[in-house]
Design an enzyme around this catalytic site. Structure first.
Site, PDB file in Angstrom:
ATOM      1  N   HIS A  60       0.844  -1.193   0.000  1.00 43.45           N
ATOM      2  CA  HIS A  60       0.000   0.000   0.000  1.00 43.45           C
ATOM      3  C   HIS A  60       0.880   1.243   0.000  1.00 43.45           C
ATOM      4  O   HIS A  60       2.110   1.150   0.126  1.00 43.45           O
ATOM      5  CB  HIS A  60      -0.977  -0.019   1.181  1.00 43.45           C
ATOM      6  CG  HIS A  60      -0.338   0.051   2.528  1.00 43.45           C
ATOM      7  ND1 HIS A  60       0.502  -0.922   3.023  1.00 43.45           N
ATOM      8  CD2 HIS A  60      -0.415   0.994   3.510  1.00 43.45           C
ATOM      9  CE1 HIS A  60       0.898  -0.601   4.238  1.00 43.45           C
ATOM     10  NE2 HIS A  60       0.361   0.565   4.561  1.00 43.45           N
ATOM     11  N   HIS A  62       1.294   3.842   2.030  1.00 45.94           N
ATOM     12  CA  HIS A  62       1.840   4.540   3.192  1.00 45.94           C
ATOM     13  C   HIS A  62       3.366   4.497   3.053  1.00 45.94           C
ATOM     14  O   HIS A  62       3.941   3.451   2.731  1.00 45.94           O
ATOM     15  CB  HIS A  62       1.392   3.881   4.503  1.00 45.94           C
ATOM     16  CG  HIS A  62      -0.027   4.220   4.872  1.00 45.94           C
ATOM     17  ND1 HIS A  62      -0.818   3.399   5.630  1.00 45.94           N
ATOM     18  CD2 HIS A  62      -0.781   5.310   4.567  1.00 45.94           C
ATOM     19  CE1 HIS A  62      -2.017   3.968   5.785  1.00 45.94           C
ATOM     20  NE2 HIS A  62      -2.014   5.116   5.146  1.00 45.94           N
ATOM     21  N   ASP A  64       5.961   4.251   4.805  1.00 43.74           N
ATOM     22  CA  ASP A  64       6.855   3.280   5.460  1.00 43.74           C
ATOM     23  C   ASP A  64       6.876   1.938   4.733  1.00 43.74           C
ATOM     24  O   ASP A  64       7.606   1.028   5.134  1.00 43.74           O
ATOM     25  CB  ASP A  64       6.495   3.097   6.948  1.00 43.74           C
ATOM     26  CG  ASP A  64       5.051   2.713   7.189  1.00 43.74           C
ATOM     27  OD1 ASP A  64       4.193   3.068   6.363  1.00 43.74           O
ATOM     28  OD2 ASP A  64       4.767   2.059   8.207  1.00 43.74           O
ATOM     29  N   HIS A  65       6.121   1.830   3.647  1.00 44.49           N
ATOM     30  CA  HIS A  65       6.123   0.574   2.891  1.00 44.49           C
ATOM     31  C   HIS A  65       6.705   0.715   1.484  1.00 44.49           C
ATOM     32  O   HIS A  65       6.863  -0.276   0.788  1.00 44.49           O
ATOM     33  CB  HIS A  65       4.706  -0.014   2.827  1.00 44.49           C
ATOM     34  CG  HIS A  65       4.242  -0.484   4.173  1.00 44.49           C
ATOM     35  ND1 HIS A  65       4.224  -1.810   4.545  1.00 44.49           N
ATOM     36  CD2 HIS A  65       3.850   0.222   5.268  1.00 44.49           C
ATOM     37  CE1 HIS A  65       3.814  -1.899   5.807  1.00 44.49           C
ATOM     38  NE2 HIS A  65       3.579  -0.687   6.266  1.00 44.49           N
ATOM     39  N   HIS A 140      -7.369  -1.438   5.479  1.00 42.25           N
ATOM     40  CA  HIS A 140      -6.380  -0.555   6.103  1.00 42.25           C
ATOM     41  C   HIS A 140      -6.674   0.934   5.912  1.00 42.25           C
ATOM     42  O   HIS A 140      -5.774   1.773   5.994  1.00 42.25           O
ATOM     43  CB  HIS A 140      -4.998  -0.920   5.545  1.00 42.25           C
ATOM     44  CG  HIS A 140      -3.867  -0.256   6.243  1.00 42.25           C
ATOM     45  ND1 HIS A 140      -3.757  -0.229   7.626  1.00 42.25           N
ATOM     46  CD2 HIS A 140      -2.790   0.432   5.782  1.00 42.25           C
ATOM     47  CE1 HIS A 140      -2.670   0.438   7.951  1.00 42.25           C
ATOM     48  NE2 HIS A 140      -2.068   0.853   6.858  1.00 42.25           N
ATOM     49  N   ASP A 210      -0.392  -3.854   5.928  1.00 44.97           N
ATOM     50  CA  ASP A 210      -0.978  -3.593   7.245  1.00 44.97           C
ATOM     51  C   ASP A 210      -2.478  -3.878   7.162  1.00 44.97           C
ATOM     52  O   ASP A 210      -3.077  -3.671   6.117  1.00 44.97           O
ATOM     53  CB  ASP A 210      -0.805  -2.129   7.633  1.00 44.97           C
ATOM     54  CG  ASP A 210       0.645  -1.678   7.635  1.00 44.97           C
ATOM     55  OD1 ASP A 210       1.542  -2.504   7.475  1.00 44.97           O
ATOM     56  OD2 ASP A 210       0.897  -0.470   7.765  1.00 44.97           O
ATOM     57  N   HIS A 268       6.099  -5.184  12.459  1.00 45.26           N
ATOM     58  CA  HIS A 268       5.430  -3.884  12.340  1.00 45.26           C
ATOM     59  C   HIS A 268       5.034  -3.327  13.714  1.00 45.26           C
ATOM     60  O   HIS A 268       3.972  -2.732  13.887  1.00 45.26           O
ATOM     61  CB  HIS A 268       4.201  -3.997  11.412  1.00 45.26           C
ATOM     62  CG  HIS A 268       3.801  -2.693  10.783  1.00 45.26           C
ATOM     63  ND1 HIS A 268       2.815  -1.888  11.296  1.00 45.26           N
ATOM     64  CD2 HIS A 268       4.264  -2.041   9.686  1.00 45.26           C
ATOM     65  CE1 HIS A 268       2.674  -0.813  10.531  1.00 45.26           C
ATOM     66  NE2 HIS A 268       3.538  -0.885   9.546  1.00 45.26           N
TER      67      HIS A 268
END
Ligand SMILES: [Zn+2]
Length: 301
Positions: A60, A62, A64-65, A140, A210, A268
């Site tokens: 996805h 976000h 941090d991914h 999410h 997530d 995570h």
């Protein structure tokens, strides 16, 4: 298959870990799953050959991914990469990456193939060398997928001693591997089941990060050999988990238990927790075969 944990921190990198990224190795190829900030450093630390990576899967958008992806793409270019890179991710990822690269008035000398995903049902996105990769729709707050890696076992292993003893010519071996009976040099037919090892079952790895606690994924990941499930929070912050579309360790363990997976790994973790063993303690109350991930940790499948 071999899974290497490159990073597991949620939201931002810490001194303990980079943000989410994992590498699945199979048959000489490496499949990169998420690409948080600093992934290329982790690849170097783990001595991964950059050229073995042909496919990248982004769960996805976000940061941090996937914030490590533009840097990795440009490093590949500087190192003279020639072969294409396939990037699977949510619709919109192509525009983001291409805009970033163009803003620097640069480009890659190798081809970037973007496979943009928008289905809200599981879909097969790659099928090569007996490895089938299917999306696992997650919940999410923004569009997100996990990924199910299934290594198909289609070819039997031959029992060589039996073949030699029976006098079966090697020209028949490829046929016997896929289920044909054997014929001896005296013309006798030998049942295939007597000539091959029993077929191993498929090997499966499910990556789920997530996501909100979501029983809808259970049907799809049932009986998996290995499940990675996010566990951002502990039980005392269950409300926060719900509000931010994340899960607790206990919820991840419930998913593992109800899916009857063989092993669960958790990652995570929110950086608000200094004592990570509490995640293990809470999960074990529901599902015993569970481990926390750590940087560089390897799991064999
Ligand atoms: Zn997220």
């Amino acid at each position: 298959m071999k899974l290497i944990i490159l990073g597991f921190s949620s939201a931002y990198p810490t001194l303990v870990s980079s943000t989410t990224s994992q590498l699945l190795e199979y048959n000489g190829k490496s499949f990169l799953i998420d690409c948080g900030e600093g992934t290329q450093i982790q690849l170097r630390k783990n001595k991964i050959k950059f050229n073995s990576i042909e496919d990248v899967f982004i769960s996805h958008l976000h940061g941090d991914h996937y914030f490590g992806l533009p840097g990795l793409i440009l490093t590949f270019n500087l190192l003279g990469r020639e072969k294409p890179l396939n990037i699977y991710g949510p619709k919109g990822i192509k525009n983001i990456i291409v805009s970033l690269i163009k803003a620097g008035k640069t480009w890659t000398n190798y081809k970037l193939n973007f496979i943009e995903l928008c289905s809200i049902k599981p879909e097969i996105i790659l099928n090569k060398n007996n490895l089938i990769i299917t999306t696992i729709p997650l919940s999410h707050g923004i569009y997100a997928n996990g990924f199910l890696f299934r290594k198909k076992t289609t070819s039997h292993k031959l029992i060589m001693k039996k073949l030699v003893d029976e006098g079966i010519d090697k020209t028949q071996f490829s046929g016997i591997k896929i289920g044909k009976d054997g014929i001896t040099n005296k013309g006798k037919i030998i049942n295939n089941l007597e000539l091959v090892e029993p077929l191993n079952q498929d090997v499966t790895y499910a990556f789920c990060s997530d996501t909100l606690f979501n029983r809808k994924i259970i049907e799809q990941i049932k009986g998996c050999d290995l499940l990675y499930h996010e566990s951002t929070f502990l039980k005392k912050h269950e409300n926060l988990a719900k509000k931010t579309y994340h899960s607790t360790a206990e919820q991840a363990a419930i998913i593992a238990k109800e899916s009857n997976v063989k092993k669960l790994i958790l990652g995570h973790f929110s950086s608000r927790y200094k004592e990570l063993s509490l995640f293990l303690k809470e999960a074990k109350k529901k599902f015993n075969n569970v481990e926390l991930v750590s940087e560089g940790k390897v799991f064999h499948l």
